[in-house]
Design an enzyme around this catalytic site. Structure first.
Site, PDB file in Angstrom:
ATOM      1  N   GLY A   6       0.846  -1.185   0.000  1.00 49.77           N
ATOM      2  CA  GLY A   6       0.000   0.000   0.000  1.00 49.77           C
ATOM      3  C   GLY A   6       0.882   1.235   0.000  1.00 49.77           C
ATOM      4  N   ALA A   7       0.591   2.164  -0.899  1.00 49.32           N
ATOM      5  CA  ALA A   7       1.489   3.307  -1.102  1.00 49.32           C
ATOM      6  C   ALA A   7       1.782   4.083   0.183  1.00 49.32           C
ATOM      7  CB  ALA A   7       0.908   4.235  -2.177  1.00 49.32           C
ATOM      8  N   LYS A  26      -3.535  -0.896  -8.873  1.00 50.03           N
ATOM      9  CA  LYS A  26      -3.559  -2.347  -9.019  1.00 50.03           C
ATOM     10  C   LYS A  26      -4.124  -2.760 -10.369  1.00 50.03           C
ATOM     11  CE  LYS A  26      -2.333  -4.723  -6.638  1.00 50.03           C
ATOM     12  NZ  LYS A  26      -0.975  -5.307  -6.628  1.00 50.03           N
ATOM     13  N   ASP A  42      -0.929   4.151  -6.645  1.00 51.40           N
ATOM     14  CA  ASP A  42       0.462   4.014  -6.224  1.00 51.40           C
ATOM     15  C   ASP A  42       1.330   5.130  -6.781  1.00 51.40           C
ATOM     16  OD1 ASP A  42       0.998   1.113  -4.853  1.00 51.40           O
ATOM     17  OD2 ASP A  42      -0.720   1.077  -6.201  1.00 51.40           O
ATOM     18  N   ARG A  79      10.598  -1.443  -4.501  1.00 51.52           N
ATOM     19  CA  ARG A  79       9.423  -1.584  -5.375  1.00 51.52           C
ATOM     20  C   ARG A  79       9.353  -0.352  -6.261  1.00 51.52           C
ATOM     21  NH1 ARG A  79       3.859  -3.753  -3.532  1.00 51.52           N
ATOM     22  NH2 ARG A  79       3.943  -4.343  -5.728  1.00 51.52           N
TER      23      ARG A  79
END
Length: 310
Positions: free
Chosen positions: A45-46, A224, A213, A74
């Site tokens: 989760g950002a 997503k 994100d 990431r």
């Protein structure tokens, strides 16, 4: 409950790979362990990644090699690098800066919840039926969440009819995490197979709420995988498509979505589910973790500070 926090000189975070079966708090004491937790999605989760990056810099103690590896763990989510940079670029004590970022995230989620709920209610005369994908609740932040934080605020106001939560293949963040959070808040919900989402938008959904994100400078958003299909379905069905993300997710250095690096997470997550093989041995897969929704398909981007109409 906080998804991630600094406790007695270490990072404590929920191991999201074990939910919904077990709620386990990991105690992270090294940068290597934090990078592992990020890569295997124990923390995801950002906003949560931003706080993880900030705490990781404190743990690195000025080791530039460790900080660089953490920052690159990431590539799609801008908040991880942002959290690292906020601490390394600050003249204040690193832990003080990291704790401020944690507290700012908590406040931002509450503000996004209120602002987003106000927007949904302005678009929907009655109780709202919401569709969402992946997990954007407290598990993706420190507390409450982004898009699911809006859902929680609507529920607290008595203005939530139902949530249609997409399962979110291949790692089932919707089925495992969002359903778990919706149960904890006693909100009405049903799970939906990802491919059914666009069709079900024609059956009386009031809004699609998703997170992000990364938001490019022109308003394109990375989220997503499956978000783009929902945006297309929402445009066809005339359903508002609303992105809820903190200001820290807006990346002015990325001109548009085509400049966002999309992480591919390899074969295993697609050909197996939680260790059980689905496809024949030797099957290869394409597994982009994210997709990009162009700004012209987005009704609004809600942050803690404003509502942006791309």
């Amino acid at each position: 409950m906080r998804t991630i926090d600094w406790v007695d000189g270490a990072i404590e975070l929920v191991d999201q790979t074990l939910l919904p079966d077990r709620l386990v708090m990991l105690r992270i004491t090294t940068v290597d362990d934090l990078i592992d937790a990020i890569r295997r999605l124990a923390v995801r989760g950002a906003p949560a990644l931003g706080v993880a990056g900030a705490f990781g810099v404190v743990m690195a103690g000025g080791d530039r090699e460790q900080i660089a590896r953490l920052r690159a763990a990431r590539p799609t989510a801008v908040n991880l690098a942002w959290g690292v940079d906020q601490v390394t670029g600050s003249a204040d004590d690193p832990l003080k800066t990291a704790l401020r970022l944690r507290d700012d995230d908590i406040a931002a989620c509450r503000a996004m919840g209120e602002r987003g709920a106000d927007l949904v209610q302005s678009l929907t005369p009655g109780d709202a039926r919401i569709m969402t994908i992946c997990n954007t609740g407290g598990l993706a932040c420190v507390e409450r969440g982004t898009a699911l934080g809006v859902v929680q605020t609507l529920h607290e106001r008595g203005r939530l009819a139902e949530v249609l939560a997409l399962e979110t293949r291949p790692l089932l963040q919707g089925a495992r995490l969002t359903a778990w959070e919706l149960q904890r808040m006693a909100a009405p919900y049903r799970l939906v197979v990802d491919s059914a989402g666009p069709y079900l938008l024609t059956t009386g959904v009031d809004a699609v709420l998703i997170g992000a994100d990364r938001v490019a400078a022109n308003g394109d958003t990375a989220n997503k995988i499956g978000s783009y299909a929902l945006a297309l379905g929402a445009r066809r069905a005339g359903v508002p498509f609303i992105v809820v993300a903190p200001e820290s997710t807006i990346d002015a250095a990325t001109p548009s979505g085509e400049h966002i690096e999309i992480e591919d997470r390899g074969d295993d997550e697609v050909v197996t589910v939680r260790g059980v093989r689905l496809a024949p041995e030797g099957s290869r897969a394409l597994n982009p973790a994210f997709d990009v929704t162009p700004n012209d398909l987005i009704t609004a981007i809600v942050t803690e500070a404003r509502v942006i109409t791309p």
